[in-house]
Design a protein around this motif. Sequence first.
Motif, short mmCIF file in Angstrom:
data_model
loop_
_atom_site.label_atom_id
_atom_site.label_comp_id
_atom_site.label_asym_id
_atom_site.label_seq_id
_atom_site.Cartn_x
_atom_site.Cartn_y
_atom_site.Cartn_z
N UNK A 180 13.43 40.69 -0.19
CA UNK A 180 13.08 42.04 0.28
C UNK A 180 14.23 43.05 0.05
N UNK A 181 14.53 43.37 -1.20
CA UNK A 181 15.60 44.34 -1.47
C UNK A 181 15.20 45.75 -1.07
N UNK A 182 16.18 46.58 -0.82
CA UNK A 182 15.92 47.99 -0.54
C UNK A 182 15.77 48.77 -1.84
N UNK A 183 16.46 48.30 -2.89
CA UNK A 183 16.40 48.94 -4.21
C UNK A 183 16.30 47.84 -5.26
N UNK A 184 15.46 48.07 -6.27
CA UNK A 184 15.35 47.14 -7.39
C UNK A 184 15.65 47.86 -8.70
N UNK A 185 16.52 47.27 -9.51
CA UNK A 185 16.84 47.78 -10.84
C UNK A 185 16.04 46.96 -11.84
N UNK A 186 15.17 47.60 -12.61
CA UNK A 186 14.26 46.87 -13.49
C UNK A 186 14.36 47.40 -14.91
N UNK A 187 14.53 46.48 -15.86
CA UNK A 187 14.51 46.84 -17.28
C UNK A 187 13.06 46.88 -17.77
N UNK A 188 12.78 47.70 -18.77
CA UNK A 188 11.42 47.77 -19.30
C UNK A 188 11.13 46.62 -20.25
#
Length: 231
Positions: A69-77
């Motif tokens: 349950x992260x507060x922010x997610x960094x996602x690559x396309x």
Amino acid sequence: MSTPNSRLAQSTPNPPPLPFRPALRVAIVDDDRRYRQSLAVLLDGTPGFQCVGAWASAEEALEQLPVCRPEVALIDIGLPRMSGIECAGRLRRLLPDTEIIIITVYEDTERILDSLRAGAAGYLAKQATPAEILDAIQDVHRGGSPMSSHIARRLIEVFRAMGPPPPQTESLSPREQEVLGLLAKGYRYREIAEALHISVLTVRTHLRHIYEKLHVRSCTEAVVKYLGGQT
């Protein structure tokens, strides 16, 4: 005989301890192993941040994200099999309180708008510096919509090509139009306040009214409507 300094020391109470602020919980989804590891090291090595998970595929991430349950997610396309855009859309439904930042090499308008429609609240180019990435994570957690400056510029060009604001924004007051227009250009709350000579609190009040009138729940959704991304 006591001195003034000793009397001051005796009469002055100890300052209250600073409130404990838990580290921002951040997850990473990126198939580039070296880049993924460098982001994890950056987060864990910076006070106030914590990497709670890092995965190479959307499928693996979506299994584990509801657990950490992260507060922010960094996602690559450009992920294998399921794309980062689809991953963002599914994550938005699974964890609506998790803010999503797309961080990728792709900078074409179609992918940018598709990412925002899927639920991303920010869009960074992979050449962003560590300081810019950390700042963007904090910004999105506070309700902002961080974007690399040249990506924000690309959206401005799209907006200009579209002409007048679409009908769904006609209900906004002139001041609300100004606030949303600056937000669409990538301005942060404080920058909007300075540009319009108002307080940050007033900016937030205008945004709350904008959300109500446009029937949206975030800055990103409001900007997409303003840019005509939803028709």
